[in-house]
Design an enzyme around this catalytic site. Sequence first.
Site, short mmCIF file in Angstrom:
data_model
loop_
_atom_site.label_atom_id
_atom_site.label_comp_id
_atom_site.label_asym_id
_atom_site.label_seq_id
_atom_site.Cartn_x
_atom_site.Cartn_y
_atom_site.Cartn_z
N ASP A 64 37.55 30.12 37.59
CA ASP A 64 36.96 31.39 37.14
C ASP A 64 36.87 31.40 35.62
O ASP A 64 37.76 30.87 34.95
CB ASP A 64 37.87 32.56 37.58
CG ASP A 64 37.96 32.64 39.10
OD1 ASP A 64 38.97 33.15 39.60
OD2 ASP A 64 37.02 32.16 39.76
N ASP A 70 43.20 37.94 29.86
CA ASP A 70 43.92 37.14 30.86
C ASP A 70 44.98 36.30 30.19
O ASP A 70 46.13 36.22 30.61
CB ASP A 70 42.96 36.14 31.52
CG ASP A 70 42.13 36.76 32.63
OD1 ASP A 70 41.34 36.02 33.23
OD2 ASP A 70 42.31 37.95 32.87
N GLU A 93 48.08 32.09 38.06
CA GLU A 93 46.68 31.78 38.32
C GLU A 93 46.08 31.09 37.13
O GLU A 93 45.17 30.29 37.26
CB GLU A 93 45.89 33.07 38.61
CG GLU A 93 44.45 32.76 38.95
CD GLU A 93 43.52 33.93 38.66
OE1 GLU A 93 43.69 34.60 37.64
OE2 GLU A 93 42.63 34.16 39.49
N GLU A 94 46.61 31.36 35.93
CA GLU A 94 46.00 30.82 34.70
C GLU A 94 46.49 29.42 34.37
O GLU A 94 46.05 28.84 33.38
CB GLU A 94 46.31 31.76 33.51
CG GLU A 94 45.77 33.17 33.66
CD GLU A 94 44.24 33.20 33.90
OE1 GLU A 94 43.78 34.17 34.51
OE2 GLU A 94 43.55 32.25 33.50
N ASP A 116 49.47 36.69 39.34
CA ASP A 116 48.14 36.74 38.75
C ASP A 116 48.29 37.72 37.59
O ASP A 116 48.38 38.92 37.82
CB ASP A 116 47.11 37.24 39.77
CG ASP A 116 45.71 37.26 39.17
OD1 ASP A 116 44.75 37.56 39.90
OD2 ASP A 116 45.58 37.02 37.94
N LEU A 118 46.42 38.95 35.27
CA LEU A 118 45.44 40.03 35.13
C LEU A 118 44.36 39.85 36.19
O LEU A 118 43.42 39.08 36.03
CB LEU A 118 44.84 40.06 33.72
CG LEU A 118 44.45 41.47 33.27
CD1 LEU A 118 45.69 42.37 33.19
CD2 LEU A 118 43.78 41.45 31.92
N ASP A 119 44.54 40.56 37.28
CA ASP A 119 43.64 40.43 38.43
C ASP A 119 42.44 41.37 38.26
O ASP A 119 42.58 42.49 37.79
CB ASP A 119 44.42 40.82 39.69
CG ASP A 119 43.52 40.92 40.90
OD1 ASP A 119 43.08 39.86 41.39
OD2 ASP A 119 43.22 42.04 41.31
N GLU A 275 48.34 36.28 45.08
CA GLU A 275 47.52 37.49 45.29
C GLU A 275 47.77 38.03 46.70
O GLU A 275 48.28 39.15 46.85
CB GLU A 275 46.04 37.17 45.06
CG GLU A 275 45.70 36.91 43.59
CD GLU A 275 44.27 36.46 43.35
OE1 GLU A 275 43.67 35.80 44.22
OE2 GLU A 275 43.73 36.78 42.27
P1 AHM Z 1 33.99 39.22 44.20
O1 AHM Z 1 33.46 39.55 42.83
O2 AHM Z 1 33.54 37.87 44.71
O3 AHM Z 1 33.78 40.31 45.19
O4 AHM Z 1 35.57 39.05 44.01
C1 AHM Z 1 36.36 40.19 43.72
C2 AHM Z 1 37.77 39.75 43.86
C3 AHM Z 1 38.77 40.88 43.65
O5 AHM Z 1 39.19 41.46 44.87
C4 AHM Z 1 39.89 40.18 42.96
O6 AHM Z 1 40.66 41.06 42.21
C5 AHM Z 1 39.14 39.19 42.09
O7 AHM Z 1 38.02 38.78 42.84
C6 AHM Z 1 39.98 37.99 41.82
O8 AHM Z 1 39.28 37.18 40.93
P2 AHM Z 1 39.85 37.11 39.42
O9 AHM Z 1 41.24 36.53 39.55
O10 AHM Z 1 38.90 36.21 38.71
O11 AHM Z 1 39.88 38.47 38.89
#
Ligand code: AHM
Length: 335
Positions: A64, A70, A93-94, A116, A118-119, A275
């Site tokens: 990502d 983050d 996650e990072e 995670d 910053l989710d 998560e």
């Molecule tokens: P989407 O944009 O494919 O729908 O994904 C949304 C999801 C969230 O539920 C979650 O918080 C996030 O993707 C996790 O990704 P990141 O860690 O990059 O924030």
Amino acid sequence: MNKKIVTLDEFIIKSQKGHDDATGSLSRLLRDIGIASKIINREVNKAGLVNILGVEGSENSTGDMVQKLDIFANEKIIECLSMSGECAAIVSEENEDIIKLPSVNGKKAQYVLVMDPLDGSSNIDVNVSVGTIFGIYKRKSDASGEIELEDCIQTGLDLVASGYVLYGTSTILVYTTGSGVNGFTLDPSIGEFCLSHSDMKIPAAGNYYSVNQGYYLKFDLEMRRYIDHCSDLNLRLRYIGSMVSDIHRILFQGGIFLYPNTRKYPHGKLRLLYECNPMAMIVEQAGGKAITCGLERILAIPVTNIHQKATIAIGSPDMVDEMQKFVERYSAVNA
Ligand code: AHM
């Protein structure tokens, strides 16, 4: 008469008395997380004013795009947890690999944190709520030796604590140590998380369903049929794009959150260890359910890789049960 304020620190110490954690090390670890959350909250609240917005440009371990906040959040939590010496290692996650923390004053740290930091990071630049998710394991290997992979890839059933912080209209920390779920709202005037939601219980059903409707045509038949059913029931679709925010609403008001598999994410997008598992422990402790779209209980899934992904359906028990019936009825596997 004003209700007595119970701060997070007081609550943690009081509940420690009910635990075999006589050393207080889990309590200190939870307090360290509370401190890190306050520091992150301060930066999240002024992210638009200082140069920590915008995409850092790098990609994180799961591909990502990384936002500067983050990295800030990741570094703050690692820093705070490195000070007390209660945490032996962190899975983030990072970070591609396990972060081993140095011993402090020769202390033999008993715990591992998975997080995670910053989710929902895609929401940062547009001032939409984001969150921190964490889980805590007791290490399996001897505390005097090196951290081993087996200490970090434990199933969700082995979690000793899990929680999240939601940086929203207010900042709330919700956590469980396996004896119920409690929520603490940050009072900026005193800089303390104060008990605001005792013994939280999720409604058996609710009027919300939360899924990225944009992927509808990419979902398997059984998921499309269940989503059609939610729509037929006139349930309200709420999807913020931040797992913490979406599940927090469902925890309070009832509903179901879904992140099924798609061609882009054949095993789901969300990460099991830091998560899905922590959120599943919280929701189950509040009386809800959390399964994969293949109907496995999230907390029981064997973990083989620290960045392993999983599909997820999580929320009110009656709604998860109903989704299960749709999968059993329409799944190609059973056809
Ligand atoms: P989407 O944009 O494919 O729908 O994904 C949304 C999801 C969230 O539920 C979650 O918080 C996030 O993707 C996790 O990704 P990141 O860690 O990059 O924030």
